[in-house]
Design a protein around this motif. Structure first.
Motif, PDB file in Angstrom:
ATOM      1  N   VAL A   1      62.091  64.326  63.542  1.00 37.09           N
ATOM      2  CA  VAL A   1      61.177  63.228  63.230  1.00 37.09           C
ATOM      3  C   VAL A   1      59.718  63.674  63.180  1.00 37.09           C
ATOM      4  O   VAL A   1      58.992  63.321  62.234  1.00 37.09           O
ATOM      5  N   PRO A   2      59.211  64.443  64.151  1.00 38.68           N
ATOM      6  CA  PRO A   2      57.788  64.809  64.095  1.00 38.68           C
ATOM      7  C   PRO A   2      57.393  65.561  62.821  1.00 38.68           C
ATOM      8  O   PRO A   2      56.275  65.385  62.321  1.00 38.68           O
ATOM      9  N   LEU A   3      58.285  66.385  62.291  1.00 41.07           N
ATOM     10  CA  LEU A   3      57.962  67.189  61.118  1.00 41.07           C
ATOM     11  C   LEU A   3      58.359  66.526  59.797  1.00 41.07           C
ATOM     12  O   LEU A   3      57.751  66.802  58.763  1.00 41.07           O
ATOM     13  N   GLY A   4      59.370  65.679  59.822  1.00 37.29           N
ATOM     14  CA  GLY A   4      59.917  65.169  58.567  1.00 37.29           C
ATOM     15  C   GLY A   4      59.703  63.705  58.275  1.00 37.29           C
ATOM     16  O   GLY A   4      60.079  63.237  57.196  1.00 37.29           O
ATOM     17  N   ALA A   5      59.086  62.953  59.200  1.00 34.19           N
ATOM     18  CA  ALA A   5      58.962  61.504  59.003  1.00 34.19           C
ATOM     19  C   ALA A   5      58.147  61.161  57.762  1.00 34.19           C
ATOM     20  O   ALA A   5      58.524  60.274  56.982  1.00 34.19           O
ATOM     21  N   GLY A   6      57.047  61.850  57.550  1.00 32.34           N
ATOM     22  CA  GLY A   6      56.209  61.559  56.387  1.00 32.34           C
ATOM     23  C   GLY A   6      56.938  61.779  55.080  1.00 32.34           C
ATOM     24  O   GLY A   6      56.905  60.923  54.182  1.00 32.34           O
ATOM     25  N   GLY A   7      57.603  62.918  54.959  1.00 30.73           N
ATOM     26  CA  GLY A   7      58.339  63.201  53.732  1.00 30.73           C
ATOM     27  C   GLY A   7      59.497  62.248  53.527  1.00 30.73           C
ATOM     28  O   GLY A   7      59.791  61.847  52.391  1.00 30.73           O
ATOM     29  N   ALA A   8      60.191  61.869  54.616  1.00 24.41           N
ATOM     30  CA  ALA A   8      61.311  60.943  54.502  1.00 24.41           C
ATOM     31  C   ALA A   8      60.847  59.581  53.984  1.00 24.41           C
ATOM     32  O   ALA A   8      61.490  58.992  53.101  1.00 24.41           O
ATOM     33  N   LEU A   9      59.743  59.078  54.509  1.00 25.02           N
ATOM     34  CA  LEU A   9      59.217  57.786  54.054  1.00 25.02           C
ATOM     35  C   LEU A   9      58.789  57.856  52.603  1.00 25.02           C
ATOM     36  O   LEU A   9      58.998  56.910  51.831  1.00 25.02           O
ATOM     37  N   GLN A  10      58.211  58.976  52.210  1.00 29.82           N
ATOM     38  CA  GLN A  10      57.794  59.134  50.817  1.00 29.82           C
ATOM     39  C   GLN A  10      59.005  59.151  49.885  1.00 29.82           C
ATOM     40  O   GLN A  10      58.977  58.548  48.801  1.00 29.82           O
ATOM     41  N   ALA A  11      60.083  59.827  50.295  1.00 29.02           N
ATOM     42  CA  ALA A  11      61.289  59.875  49.467  1.00 29.02           C
ATOM     43  C   ALA A  11      61.920  58.495  49.334  1.00 29.02           C
ATOM     44  O   ALA A  11      62.384  58.109  48.247  1.00 29.02           O
ATOM     45  N   LEU A  12      61.956  57.735  50.422  1.00 28.63           N
ATOM     46  CA  LEU A  12      62.575  56.409  50.389  1.00 28.63           C
ATOM     47  C   LEU A  12      61.776  55.420  49.546  1.00 28.63           C
ATOM     48  O   LEU A  12      62.318  54.402  49.111  1.00 28.63           O
ATOM     49  N   SER A  13      60.507  55.715  49.315  1.00 29.28           N
ATOM     50  CA  SER A  13      59.694  54.822  48.490  1.00 29.28           C
ATOM     51  C   SER A  13      60.017  54.943  47.004  1.00 29.28           C
ATOM     52  O   SER A  13      59.684  54.063  46.217  1.00 29.28           O
ATOM     53  N   ALA A  14      60.690  56.023  46.628  1.00 29.36           N
ATOM     54  CA  ALA A  14      61.103  56.202  45.233  1.00 29.36           C
ATOM     55  C   ALA A  14      62.373  55.407  44.967  1.00 29.36           C
ATOM     56  O   ALA A  14      63.208  55.245  45.858  1.00 29.36           O
ATOM     57  N   PRO A  15      62.548  54.883  43.736  1.00 32.25           N
ATOM     58  CA  PRO A  15      63.727  54.048  43.432  1.00 32.25           C
ATOM     59  C   PRO A  15      65.053  54.744  43.703  1.00 32.25           C
ATOM     60  O   PRO A  15      65.996  54.132  44.206  1.00 32.25           O
ATOM     61  N   GLU A  16      65.135  56.039  43.379  1.00 30.87           N
ATOM     62  CA  GLU A  16      66.402  56.759  43.546  1.00 30.87           C
ATOM     63  C   GLU A  16      66.520  57.430  44.904  1.00 30.87           C
ATOM     64  O   GLU A  16      67.576  57.993  45.227  1.00 30.87           O
ATOM     65  N   GLY A  17      65.489  57.381  45.720  1.00 28.74           N
ATOM     66  CA  GLY A  17      65.482  58.106  46.980  1.00 28.74           C
ATOM     67  C   GLY A  17      66.556  57.660  47.951  1.00 28.74           C
ATOM     68  O   GLY A  17      67.203  58.481  48.599  1.00 28.74           O
ATOM     69  N   LEU A  18      66.746  56.335  48.070  1.00 28.72           N
ATOM     70  CA  LEU A  18      67.720  55.818  49.029  1.00 28.72           C
ATOM     71  C   LEU A  18      69.129  56.281  48.706  1.00 28.72           C
ATOM     72  O   LEU A  18      69.876  56.719  49.590  1.00 28.72           O
ATOM     73  N   TRP A  19      69.519  56.203  47.430  1.00 27.67           N
ATOM     74  CA  TRP A  19      70.888  56.560  47.056  1.00 27.67           C
ATOM     75  C   TRP A  19      71.116  58.063  47.163  1.00 27.67           C
ATOM     76  O   TRP A  19      72.189  58.513  47.589  1.00 27.67           O
ATOM     77  N   LEU A  20      70.107  58.851  46.792  1.00 31.11           N
ATOM     78  CA  LEU A  20      70.224  60.300  46.951  1.00 31.11           C
ATOM     79  C   LEU A  20      70.356  60.681  48.421  1.00 31.11           C
ATOM     80  O   LEU A  20      71.170  61.540  48.783  1.00 31.11           O
ATOM     81  N   ALA A  21      69.574  60.034  49.275  1.00 32.27           N
ATOM     82  CA  ALA A  21      69.622  60.334  50.707  1.00 32.27           C
ATOM     83  C   ALA A  21      70.969  59.949  51.306  1.00 32.27           C
ATOM     84  O   ALA A  21      71.558  60.717  52.089  1.00 32.27           O
ATOM     85  N   PHE A  22      71.471  58.785  50.949  1.00 31.17           N
ATOM     86  CA  PHE A  22      72.743  58.335  51.501  1.00 31.17           C
ATOM     87  C   PHE A  22      73.890  59.205  51.005  1.00 31.17           C
ATOM     88  O   PHE A  22      74.786  59.582  51.778  1.00 31.17           O
ATOM     89  N   GLY A  23      73.880  59.563  49.730  1.00 32.63           N
ATOM     90  CA  GLY A  23      74.921  60.439  49.189  1.00 32.63           C
ATOM     91  C   GLY A  23      74.895  61.817  49.821  1.00 32.63           C
ATOM     92  O   GLY A  23      75.938  62.397  50.131  1.00 32.63           O
ATOM     93  N   THR A  24      73.684  62.343  50.026  1.00 32.74           N
ATOM     94  CA  THR A  24      73.551  63.638  50.691  1.00 32.74           C
ATOM     95  C   THR A  24      74.087  63.586  52.113  1.00 32.74           C
ATOM     96  O   THR A  24      74.767  64.512  52.580  1.00 32.74           O
ATOM     97  N   ALA A  25      73.782  62.496  52.827  1.00 32.73           N
ATOM     98  CA  ALA A  25      74.245  62.357  54.210  1.00 32.73           C
ATOM     99  C   ALA A  25      75.767  62.351  54.286  1.00 32.73           C
ATOM    100  O   ALA A  25      76.369  63.015  55.141  1.00 32.73           O
ATOM    101  N   LEU A  26      76.410  61.612  53.396  1.00 31.36           N
ATOM    102  CA  LEU A  26      77.870  61.538  53.421  1.00 31.36           C
ATOM    103  C   LEU A  26      78.500  62.877  53.065  1.00 31.36           C
ATOM    104  O   LEU A  26      79.386  63.377  53.764  1.00 31.36           O
ATOM    105  N   LEU A  27      78.051  63.472  51.946  1.00 27.67           N
ATOM    106  CA  LEU A  27      78.688  64.685  51.447  1.00 27.67           C
ATOM    107  C   LEU A  27      78.323  65.919  52.260  1.00 27.67           C
ATOM    108  O   LEU A  27      79.142  66.838  52.403  1.00 27.67           O
ATOM    109  N   ALA A  28      77.103  65.964  52.789  1.00 28.98           N
ATOM    110  CA  ALA A  28      76.645  67.173  53.458  1.00 28.98           C
ATOM    111  C   ALA A  28      76.712  67.104  54.974  1.00 28.98           C
ATOM    112  O   ALA A  28      76.519  68.124  55.635  1.00 28.98           O
TER     113      ALA A  28
END
Length: 296
Positions: free
Chosen positions: A183-210
């Protein structure tokens, strides 16, 4: 499903998920992507498993936390590596970690033979695997080597969790721990990714598959295979990673890289053929495991 198929399924899911994660790097960076991967995976596992942590002993908590720290460090270093070098090359270099672990844990000449053959293939594939030519990014190589160290730690800590925590509760808690340390190192980048339209689905798919699928399969496999055999079987990882990089990311493989792939496959086949001979029964007489073999 047999333990060998569990390992193969884990490797395939993990590398497809890693190829998917590459598309998240532009949105949230490698550390933000790692946090999203482990964070979503932890949510899925905690909801699905609902570990009864109030009944856990200190030993069980220590095992889960150690696994979580290994997960966070391994994934953070690995994603930093594949943001700089090819997927197949990064996994090939990273594999030196579990390969070394297999050599340390082995007590028999034929085990060392498979390790040696896999090492030759790993070296050939790693040296010739970059599709764009030129020298490897030294920072990317360093991160891949660090990821290999933590991969070996993951194998040992995951085996320990499988031995002391029933079910998948230990994995769920460990994944949450791995996300929290990032969290201390990645929170900013994670919030920025989730702000993009495709960010949520890419993140969720990555979590499941990886994360969710491969770590669940690996935990089940580690309950039925010795650590040294499991480590050698993971020599399939560079092969599958190279294929995923070619098919999903357009990262080509050289002719010598193909030779390296063949050598690694032969080593994996040899490990698979001798896996049954390495097992011994546990008390319940159903599964077979050797999770506490000392080094040497």
């Amino acid at each position: 499903m047999g333990p060998v198929l569990l390992v193969i399924g884990s490797c395939t899911s993990l590398q497809v998920g890693a190829a998917l994660a590459v598309h998240l790097f532009a949105l949230g960076g490698s550390t933000g992507t790692t946090l999203l991967r482990l964070g979503f995976a932890a949510l899925v596992l905690l909801v699905a498993v609902r570990p009864r942590v109030r009944r856990w002993t200190g030993l069980q908590w220590r095992a889960a936390v150690a696994l979580g720290l290994s997960l966070g460090a391994m994934n953070g270093c690995f994603y930093a590596a594949i943001s700089r070098i090819d997927l197949g090359t990064a996994v090939t270099i990273e594999f030196l970690g579990p390969l070394t672990l297999s050599a340390v844990l082995s007590r028999r000449a034929r085990d060392l033979l498979w390790v040696a053959l896999a090492l030759v293939g790993v070296v050939v594939l790693g040296v010739t695997g970059e599709h764009h030519g030129g020298s490897l990014d030294p920072v990317g190589v360093l991160f891949a080597l660090l990821a290999g160290v933590f991969w070996a730690a993951y194998i040992m800590t995951s085996a320990r969790v499988g031995a002391v925590v029933p079910g998948h509760g230990g994995l769920a808690v460990a994944t949450a721990v791995g996300a929290l340390v990032l969290v201390p190192l990645g929170a900013g980048g994670a919030l920025q990714a989730l702000s993009a339209p495709e960010g949520l689905w890419l993140a969720f798919g990555t979590a499941l598959l990886a994360s969710v699928v491969p770590y669940s399969l690996e935990l089940a496999a580690l309950r039925r295979l010795p650590q040294r055999t499991f480590g050698i079987l993971l020599s399939l990882e560079p092969v599958i990673a190279s294929l995923a990089g070619w098919a999903l990311l357009g990262q080509r493989m050289t002719l010598l890289g193909g030779v390296g792939v063949v050598l690694v496959v032969l080593a994996s086949a040899g490990a698979t053929a001798t896996a049954r001979a390495d097992r011994r029964p546990v008390e319940n007489g159903r599964d077979r495991v050797d999770l506490t073999a000392p080094a040497g």
